[in-house]
Design a protein around this motif. Structure first.
Motif, short mmCIF file in Angstrom:
data_model
loop_
_atom_site.label_atom_id
_atom_site.label_comp_id
_atom_site.label_asym_id
_atom_site.label_seq_id
_atom_site.Cartn_x
_atom_site.Cartn_y
_atom_site.Cartn_z
N ILE A 189 14.24 10.29 25.30
CA ILE A 189 13.72 8.92 25.31
C ILE A 189 12.46 8.81 24.45
O ILE A 189 12.28 7.85 23.71
CB ILE A 189 13.40 8.47 26.75
N ARG A 190 11.62 9.85 24.54
CA ARG A 190 10.41 9.84 23.71
C ARG A 190 10.77 9.72 22.23
O ARG A 190 10.18 8.97 21.48
CB ARG A 190 9.61 11.14 23.90
N ARG A 191 11.77 10.51 21.84
CA ARG A 191 12.17 10.51 20.42
C ARG A 191 12.72 9.14 20.03
O ARG A 191 12.32 8.55 19.03
CB ARG A 191 13.19 11.60 20.17
N LEU A 192 13.61 8.63 20.84
CA LEU A 192 14.21 7.33 20.55
C LEU A 192 13.13 6.26 20.43
O LEU A 192 13.11 5.48 19.48
CB LEU A 192 15.20 6.95 21.65
N ASP A 193 12.22 6.26 21.41
CA ASP A 193 11.18 5.23 21.42
C ASP A 193 10.29 5.32 20.19
O ASP A 193 9.95 4.32 19.58
CB ASP A 193 10.33 5.35 22.69
N ALA A 194 9.93 6.54 19.83
CA ALA A 194 9.02 6.70 18.70
C ALA A 194 9.70 6.36 17.38
O ALA A 194 9.09 5.84 16.46
CB ALA A 194 8.48 8.12 18.67
N TRP A 195 10.99 6.65 17.29
CA TRP A 195 11.68 6.44 16.02
C TRP A 195 12.17 5.02 15.84
O TRP A 195 12.15 4.47 14.75
CB TRP A 195 12.86 7.40 15.92
N ALA A 196 12.67 4.45 16.94
CA ALA A 196 13.36 3.18 16.79
C ALA A 196 12.43 1.99 17.00
O ALA A 196 12.41 1.07 16.21
CB ALA A 196 14.52 3.10 17.77
N TRP A 197 11.68 1.99 18.09
CA TRP A 197 10.83 0.82 18.36
C TRP A 197 9.42 1.23 18.67
O TRP A 197 9.06 1.48 19.80
CB TRP A 197 11.36 -0.04 19.50
N ASP A 198 8.65 1.29 17.65
CA ASP A 198 7.24 1.58 17.81
C ASP A 198 6.50 0.92 16.68
O ASP A 198 6.78 1.18 15.51
CB ASP A 198 7.01 3.10 17.80
N ASP A 199 5.57 0.04 17.02
CA ASP A 199 4.91 -0.75 15.99
C ASP A 199 3.64 -0.10 15.47
O ASP A 199 2.87 -0.71 14.77
CB ASP A 199 4.60 -2.15 16.52
N ASP A 237 4.34 -2.07 21.96
CA ASP A 237 5.50 -1.20 22.14
C ASP A 237 5.09 0.15 22.72
O ASP A 237 5.81 0.72 23.53
CB ASP A 237 6.20 -0.97 20.80
N ASN A 276 6.69 1.64 25.92
CA ASN A 276 7.40 2.93 25.86
C ASN A 276 6.85 3.90 26.90
O ASN A 276 7.62 4.64 27.52
CB ASN A 276 7.27 3.53 24.44
N PHE A 308 10.39 -4.43 18.01
CA PHE A 308 10.05 -4.17 16.61
C PHE A 308 10.85 -2.97 16.14
O PHE A 308 10.78 -1.90 16.74
CB PHE A 308 8.55 -3.88 16.49
N ARG A 362 13.85 9.27 9.56
CA ARG A 362 14.46 9.76 10.79
C ARG A 362 15.25 8.64 11.44
O ARG A 362 14.94 7.47 11.27
CB ARG A 362 13.39 10.32 11.72
N VAL A 398 17.97 7.47 14.95
CA VAL A 398 18.78 7.73 16.14
C VAL A 398 20.11 6.98 16.02
O VAL A 398 20.93 7.02 16.91
CB VAL A 398 18.05 7.31 17.42
#
Lengths: 167, 497
Positions: free
Chosen positions: A151-161, B20, B24, B45, B471, B473
């Motif tokens: 989840i950490r990886r997904l969150d950081a890669w996909a939705w992080d502003d 975010d 998160n 975002f 990178r 997912v």
């Protein structure tokens, strides 16, 4: 708890109710303040009894909620004064105190105060680590390490502003 | 446990967590918080549309109201990404039109948006409010017309830096007469004339309009009419700031500006005629942001203008401010005046007047040495678009750093657009073989080689032309054109066999 005198002719005797906290303390509250809580209003409509026992709100928390209700029931105060009271009300309060307060506002259904406290809690939670949040809310992490990492990886890669602001 | 938090209480708290990062963090606390959080996340975002898929987004966050997304990499701004590379928004719009009927906002950057997408947006989202297309392309004024006609609650339409095919200037007249909700309209990127009477009527019936950025085709003598109808404007982008010198135009303009008491940001000023600049001096004292990047304004005029703007926090200029025709003295003079007048300046950007031309107008060394540290104590960011990164320029940057030893000054962004183009002196020359290896070793990375050179397929030792690594997912993308090579094992096997 003393309420302010009504101006103009008194059509009915000013009514009060007694509210008892889970640890036994009793508070005398004007009915006009009590009915700002949707739950108390319902109870008062349903029964004649002027004593209400709240089994899950402690005396400290209850005192705060009643102070809030009494202020907001005071017709002599302007909306501006009430707003600044709200700000004062939550400022400087410990996170732990706010947690009990927000739960009490939920039980008593005092929507405005619930939002004010929730916002203050969110302000404190900003920029805090997951570990801090877990500790403050006394929550056990039920993720496996792998699931948490995913989840950490997904969150950081996909939705992080954070990184791409002006890019 | 002494207490447990009801879902609705946690939701209230989460709704006030807007970043975010904080959202998160909350979703990592435990499984039940993850569930509660994902159902109440309203804003998303996505920094790279290929880092994730619409399906993943929708599955995780079912109740989204606002989506912001970026497509092509940053170096697309410097014409380094060939046409047809990708970043098509349509698959996202299609998926969202089914999943998010309550969607209110879409903000896109560097994406390909078709009229079909715009029509789908206009049809699908009943309460749609905000459309920002920043550096986007692929659509026409017909698509804009369908947005105007169907989005009854539209608050913001912002087309900054987009490439729009102008089919008709009448798209503005598609805003229905009962549309009074506009707060922001930015059409500065449009090339051709718009229907001026439609624009005037729209402005007149938008009492909440705060931002209006016109395009170059709106002539200066029309500006007073618009300003009279919108004295509440906070941000104004003028059209062409040129007209033959006539006292009636000047006085109309002066009067119109003086009625605008709330203006804080000015931009536009195409083809600026300096003689008309004093017409807006009355608003200068309130201006905090001045964007002159389209205005080829000379140093003495800039000095006069800027010295009126005592509260200026952000200044964007084009490097012709310090152009060759000025003496070195003038060049220094421009920046010195800035330092003397604008004590609140926080951000300075200097754009190239001719980004793809030959000789730069001024080198970074000269610019840098003119930035006086004692002048603007609040300066946080200097963005300088340079074409050449010489040793001398690097020395200058180091010097600026020394000027501000207490780190209240940061050269926060320095753009080096061309450094990826020619691997001449960097010693870094990735080959196809190396890229394949990287793609194979790092399955979560998408390694893309962009190579428009003639076929046949280059050998493994051949250096790559352009490389884009990110990178993801969402897995490999499936919409690459022929000149993009993804360096994962299967694709490599297919293409290099």
């Amino acid at each position: 708890m003393v309420t302010t005198d009504e101006k103009g002719p008194l059509t009915a005797k000013k009514k009060s109710v007694i509210i008892r906290s889970c640890d036994g303390d009793e508070f005398l509250v004007s009915e006009s303040a009590a009915v700002l809580s949707t739950s108390l209003k319902k109870i008062l409509e349903e029964k004649e009894d002027r004593l209400i026992h709240l089994s899950d709100i402690d005396n400290k928390t209850l005192a705060m909620v009643i102070a809030y209700l009494s202020t907001h029931a005071d017709d002599g105060l302007s909306d501006d004064l009430k707003r600044s009271f709200d700000q004062e009300f939550v400022s400087g309060k410990e996170f732990d105190v706010l947690k009990y307060l927000v739960l009490a506002t939920d039980t008593l259904q005092v929507t405005c105060l619930c939002y004010t406290v929730a916002k203050k809690m969110a302000d404190i939670m900003k920029n805090k680590l997951v570990e801090w949040v877990r500790r403050e809310f006394d929550i056990q992490n039920d993720y496996t390490p792998e699931a948490e990492a995913e989840i950490r990886r997904l969150d950081a890669w996909a939705w992080d502003d954070r990184q791409l602001e002006d890019d | 446990m002494a207490y447990s938090f009801p879902e609705e209480v946690l939701e209230h708290v989460f709704l006030f967590l807007s970043s975010d990062k904080d959202r998160n963090a909350v979703s990592l606390v435990c499984k039940s918080w993850y569930e509660i959080e994902r159902w109440c996340r309203r804003r998303i975002f996505v920094g790279n549309c290929y880092a994730v898929s619409p399906e993943i987004m929708i599955r995780r966050f079912p109740e989204v109201r606002a989506v912001e997304m970026k497509g092509k990499p940053h170096f697309a701004d410097f014409n380094l990404v060939p046409e047809g590379w990708g970043a098509y928004v349509h698959p996202w719009i299609r998926a969202m039109s089914v999943a998010y009927p309550l969607l209110e906002e879409i903000k896109l950057k560097r994406m390909v948006v078709t009229d079909e997408s715009l029509e789908l947006i206009a049809r699908s989202f009943k309460n749609f409010k905000v459309l920002v297309l920043s550096s986007c392309e692929g659509f026409t004024t017909d698509g804009l017309a369908s947005i105007a006609a169907n989005c009854r609650n539209l608050r913001e339409l912002d087309l900054r830096e987009s490439e729009v095919e102008d089919l008709s200037g009448h798209w503005l007249s598609h805003f229905p007469d009962n549309c009074t909700s506009l707060v922001s309209l930015n059409m500065s990127c449009l090339g051709s004339e718009v229907s001026f009477s439609a624009l005037e009527r729209l402005v007149a019936r938008s009492p909440n309009l705060r931002t209006l950025r016109l395009n170059r085709a709106v002539p200066l003598d029309k500006l007073p009419n618009l300003l009279h109808r919108a004295p509440q404007l906070v941000e104004l982008g003028t059209g062409a700031y040129t007209a033959e010198i006539r006292s009636d135009i000047f006085s109309n303009l002066t009067e119109a500006f003086s009625a605008c008491k709330h203006l804080k940001a000015l931009s536009g000023f195409w083809d600026v005629v300096p003689a008309y600049l004093p017409a807006m001096y009355s608003v200068c004292s309130g201006i905090t942001s001045l964007n002159l990047s389209y205005a080829a304004i000379q140093s003495p005029d800039l000095v006069k203008l800027v010295s009126q703007c005592r509260q200026l926090q952000r200044l964007w200029v084009c490097d012709s401010v310090c152009c060759l025709s000025c003496s070195r003295l003038h060049r220094r003079h421009g920046l010195e005046a800035l330092a003397a007048s604008c004590k609140d300046l926080q951000e300075l950007r200097v754009f190239p007047s001719d980004p793809f031309g030959g000789e730069p107008n001024v080198s970074l060394t000269e610019q840098g040495s003119s930035l006086y540290p004692e002048g603007c104590p609040k300066l946080q960011s200097v963005l300088y678009f340079c074409r050449q990164m010489s040793n001398a320029a690097l020395v200058t940057i180091a010097k600026i750093g020394e000027f501000y030893p207490l780190s209240d000054y940061a050269l926060s962004s320095l753009e080096l657009p061309i450094i990826t183009l020619e691997p001449l002196d960097t010693g870094f020359e990735p080959s196809y073989g190396a890229c394949k290896l990287l793609g194979h070793k790092m399955p979560r990375l998408n390694v893309e080689v962009i190579d428009e050179r003639a076929r046949p397929i280059p050998g493994e030792s051949c250096p790559v032309e352009k490389l884009y690594i990110y990178r993801t997912v969402g897995g490999r993308r499936v919409d690459m054109p022929g000149f993009v090579w993804t360096m994962d094992e299967s694709a490599a096997a297919l293409r290099f066999s």
